[in-house]
Scaffold this motif. Structure first.
Motif, PDB file in Angstrom:
ATOM      1  N   GLU A 193     -74.176 -21.679  46.507  1.00 54.09           N
ATOM      2  CA  GLU A 193     -74.094 -22.249  47.847  1.00 54.09           C
ATOM      3  C   GLU A 193     -72.638 -22.291  48.312  1.00 54.09           C
ATOM      4  OE1 GLU A 193     -76.489 -22.960  49.874  1.00 54.09           O
ATOM      5  OE2 GLU A 193     -75.651 -24.361  51.330  1.00 54.09           O
ATOM      6  N   SER A 221     -71.315 -19.340  50.235  1.00 51.95           N
ATOM      7  CA  SER A 221     -72.029 -18.992  51.470  1.00 51.95           C
ATOM      8  C   SER A 221     -71.182 -18.246  52.493  1.00 51.95           C
ATOM      9  CB  SER A 221     -72.568 -20.257  52.129  1.00 51.95           C
ATOM     10  OG  SER A 221     -73.548 -20.825  51.331  1.00 51.95           O
ATOM     11  N   TRP A 222     -70.024 -18.783  52.812  1.00 49.13           N
ATOM     12  CA  TRP A 222     -69.236 -18.159  53.883  1.00 49.13           C
ATOM     13  C   TRP A 222     -68.759 -16.775  53.499  1.00 49.13           C
ATOM     14  CZ3 TRP A 222     -69.383 -18.725  58.742  1.00 49.13           C
ATOM     15  CH2 TRP A 222     -69.668 -19.958  59.319  1.00 49.13           C
ATOM     16  N   ASN A 247     -71.575 -14.517  53.963  1.00 52.90           N
ATOM     17  CA  ASN A 247     -71.723 -14.192  55.385  1.00 52.90           C
ATOM     18  C   ASN A 247     -70.744 -13.094  55.780  1.00 52.90           C
ATOM     19  OD1 ASN A 247     -73.558 -16.242  55.525  1.00 52.90           O
ATOM     20  ND2 ASN A 247     -72.234 -17.667  56.608  1.00 52.90           N
ATOM     21  N   ASN A 260     -79.158 -15.092  59.078  1.00 54.47           N
ATOM     22  CA  ASN A 260     -78.408 -14.697  57.899  1.00 54.47           C
ATOM     23  C   ASN A 260     -77.405 -15.700  57.369  1.00 54.47           C
ATOM     24  OD1 ASN A 260     -78.857 -12.360  56.514  1.00 54.47           O
ATOM     25  ND2 ASN A 260     -78.178 -11.087  58.209  1.00 54.47           N
ATOM     26  N   ARG A 298     -75.338 -20.459  54.296  1.00 52.98           N
ATOM     27  CA  ARG A 298     -75.300 -21.907  54.060  1.00 52.98           C
ATOM     28  C   ARG A 298     -76.705 -22.491  54.137  1.00 52.98           C
ATOM     29  NH1 ARG A 298     -71.811 -24.295  58.580  1.00 52.98           N
ATOM     30  NH2 ARG A 298     -72.854 -22.617  59.691  1.00 52.98           N
TER      31      ARG A 298
END
Lengths: 390, 256
Positions: A265, A268-269, A272, A330, A333
């Protein structure tokens, strides 16, 4: 569309409102899935050879928790224990005297195992799809399932021979250890091969597929040379199921699921950003190779841990993330926790169906899952065709 | 801001694709990289973006070697638009542009970041596409999304690798006008690989001509992009015409 040229009053612009609406939808889905999961768990605890009412299921869990806390406090912290006893509120025992034994002793570990496995596989799938920018990747595509199956086969077929009478065919720990070991070994091999060739997603996927075939060859050979009893054990393991559920397994798997989840987690960024391509991600200061390798290692680790206890459970890793992507997009997070919950819900419902539809005979959970998975995949392809994808 | 490219060479195995390229640039400048396919333009841009390591030579930004600058810090100062780009299913336009703000986002996204995304989209007149999925766009629109992403990054140096290759002529001019305005206003600078010599001519302060990795010419466009130069680099005959709108290059014949 609001007029964005008038900046004085700062009206809510399209981007702001789109982002807010998106976040709202994402949080709604998470909350909805959480409720669905709890409802499915209560339902699953009640259904079976002995039917237990939802109130009794909840009371069984609450009562057992309260009693465990009480015992713990009285043993280790008597002062707090006295205070605990003075709380004027007590949780009643369930009205069905068997309820607590059945729910806590048999059904709950199985429910939790299904939830943890669903979370691990779906989270691993979501992360792998993101890391490799390929919507068709799941934990099994990278050779994991074949390798773990090979490990289990070694344990079942060769294990008793090697260890004399030490390991009985029926004893599971050797299977679990070897399945985990080979599952993770496959990822180390994929990593090693791709590292030598530069870590791009095509090399990773190709080496995963190739390693999968090599382990499949080993598995087929072992199936071919083995005797009937062992073959049956092996086939049951390959079909996958929650038969291995026990409190010791569940307590071991809870941290082994939650810690990888938190680590993933946190990526996440970067996940992305990697969607826009490796070079763009590098320009954003992301160490793409390190991200890809650590992400794959962690997600494989989590998937292997659960897989070792359950046998081969397919499709969750593909299906969970895909359904969520369709609904909330998408942003990892939200995608990672949503996928995990979706995987847990699907696997728990499938497993509950598997153990009850032909009760008292249990059918393998894979039978239910692959039917759901197959239908879902057809739907996905037809829908994607409509949008000109693939 | 001063960016100095100091005798950069790059080898792929035995093959030398960049050979002792040197030039420097300052605030508000646009440098166009021109040269035929395979002349090393993309390699130079990727080296500047620290995606590739140079075999020898160094690049300094305000005196500091860019290889020594923390990648996260560098990401705030250098924005790169690749020649080819990817996107995944279900990515939206504004989420892709938002990635330009990656280094300013730790977990949640502030209104400030969203405003910058809006601004970047608006400056390319793409505000109304914000909620579209990337796969719903045309190739040219997608390319503009990636340009908007670099704008949202708000860097000191823009590195554009043929940013207008998929755009029709109107958008080519629009994007270059926008970049001209932004580099002037924000004192940022831009290195852009282009195929269209007239774009280089019209918008660049300086031109670097590359041929097989060697720097053939470096200077003001009107001094460098002469018919002689174009003939020797591209093997194409051309002439320049001048009218009230400026000076234009017209290539008309490939030399045998």
């Amino acid at each position: 569309m609001p007029d964005i040229t008038q900046t004085d009053a700062a009206p809510p612009s399209t981007v702001h409102s789109l982002y807010k609406a998106g976040s709202g939808r994402r949080i709604t889905l998470i909350v909805f899935l959480l409720f669905l999961l709890i409802a499915a768990a209560i339902f699953s605890a009640g259904i079976g050879t002995v039917a237990i009412s939802p109130e009794d299921s909840v009371l069984s869990v609450a009562h057992a928790c309260a009693v465990s806390v009480q015992n713990f406090l009285h043993t280790y912290l008597p002062a707090v224990g006295a205070w605990y006893d003075s709380i004027p509120f007590t949780i009643p025992s369930p009205s069905n005297p068997q309820a607590e034994l059945i729910v806590i002793g048999f059904r709950l570990p199985r429910i939790i195992l299904a939830i943890l496995t669903g979370i691990s596989l779906a989270v691993a799938g979501a992360v792998m799809q993101g890391l490799l920018r390929n919507p068709l990747v799941d934990p099994f595509m990278l050779g994991l399932s074949s390798a773990a199956a090979f490990g289990a086969a070694v344990a079942i077929v060769i294990g008793p021979g090697i260890l004399g009478g030490l390991v009985l065919i029926g004893s599971n720990s050797f299977i679990i250890i070897l399945a985990f070991f080979f599952g993770w070994l496959s990822m180390l091999l994929v990593y090693g091969i791709s590292r030598a060739r530069g870590v791009n997603q095509a090399t990773l996927i190709l080496s995963g597929v190739v390693i999968g075939y090599i382990f499949s060859a080993g598995l087929i050979f072992l199936q071919y040379i083995t005797n009937n009893d062992q073959l049956r054990d092996l086939v049951i393991w390959l079909m996958g199921g929650m038969w291995g559920a026990s409190w010791s397994a569940v307590l071991l798997l809870i941290p082994l699921t939650l810690i990888p989840f938190i680590l993933l987690e946190r990526m996440s960024w970067d996940l992305n950003a990697i969607a826009a391509g490796d070079n763009v991600a590098k320009n954003l200061g992301i160490n793409v190779n390190r991200l890809r390798l650590s992400g794959l290692m962690i997600s494989t680790f989590a998937a292997s841990c659960c897989l070792a206890f359950t046998g081969i459970i397919g499709f969750i890793g593909l299906m969970g993330p895909h359904i969520c992507r369709m609904i909330i997009g998408n942003d990892h997070r939200y995608l990672i926790p949503c996928s995990g919950l979706m995987g847990a819900v699907i696997l728990l419902i499938s497993d509950t169906a598997a153990r009850t539809v032909m009760s008292p005979v249990e059918i393998p959970v894979g039978v239910i899952m692959y039917v759901i998975g197959g239908l879902f995949f057809l739907f996905l392809i037809i829908r994607a065709r409509g949008r000109g994808l693939y | 801001m001063e960016l100095v490219i100091d005798t950069i060479s790059k080898d792929y195995g035995q093959q030398r694709v960049l050979d002792n390229v040197s030039f420097k640039m300052g605030d508000g400048e646009i440098v166009a990289l021109v040269g035929p396919n395979g002349s090393g333009k993309s390699t130079l841009i990727k080296t500047l973006a620290t995606i590739l390591d140079p075999t020898s030579g160094k690049i300094t930004l305000d005196g500091a070697d860019i290889r020594g600058i923390d990648p996260i810090e560098l990401a705030k100062r250098v924005g790169y638009v690749p020649q080819s780009f990817s996107y995944t299913l279900y990515s939206t336009v504004f989420e892709t542009v938002l990635m330009g703000r990656r280094r300013y986002i730790t977990w949640s996204v502030s209104d400030e970041e969203l405003s910058r995304v809006q601004l970047a989209l608006d400056s390319l007149e793409m505000g109304d596409l914000a909620g579209k999925f990337m796969d719903e766009l045309s190739g040219g629109e997608r390319q503009k999304v990636f340009i908007a992403r670099a704008l949202a990054q708000d860097p000191q140096v823009f590195l554009f690798d043929e940013p207008t290759s998929a755009l029709d002529i109107r958008y080519q001019i629009e994007v270059m006008e926008t970049m001209r305005r932004i580099t002037r206003e924000q004192k940022s600078s831009m290195i852009v690989a282009v195929h269209d010599l007239n774009l280089a001519y019209r918008y660049a302060d300086a031109v670097v001509v590359l041929n097989r990795g060697k720097m053939i010419g470096y200077g003001k466009p009107q001094d460098i992009l002469t018919p002689d130069c174009i003939r020797s680099v591209y093997g194409v005959d051309s002439f320049a015409i001048e009218n009230e709108f400026g000076k234009f290059i017209v290539p008309f014949r490939a030399r045998p």
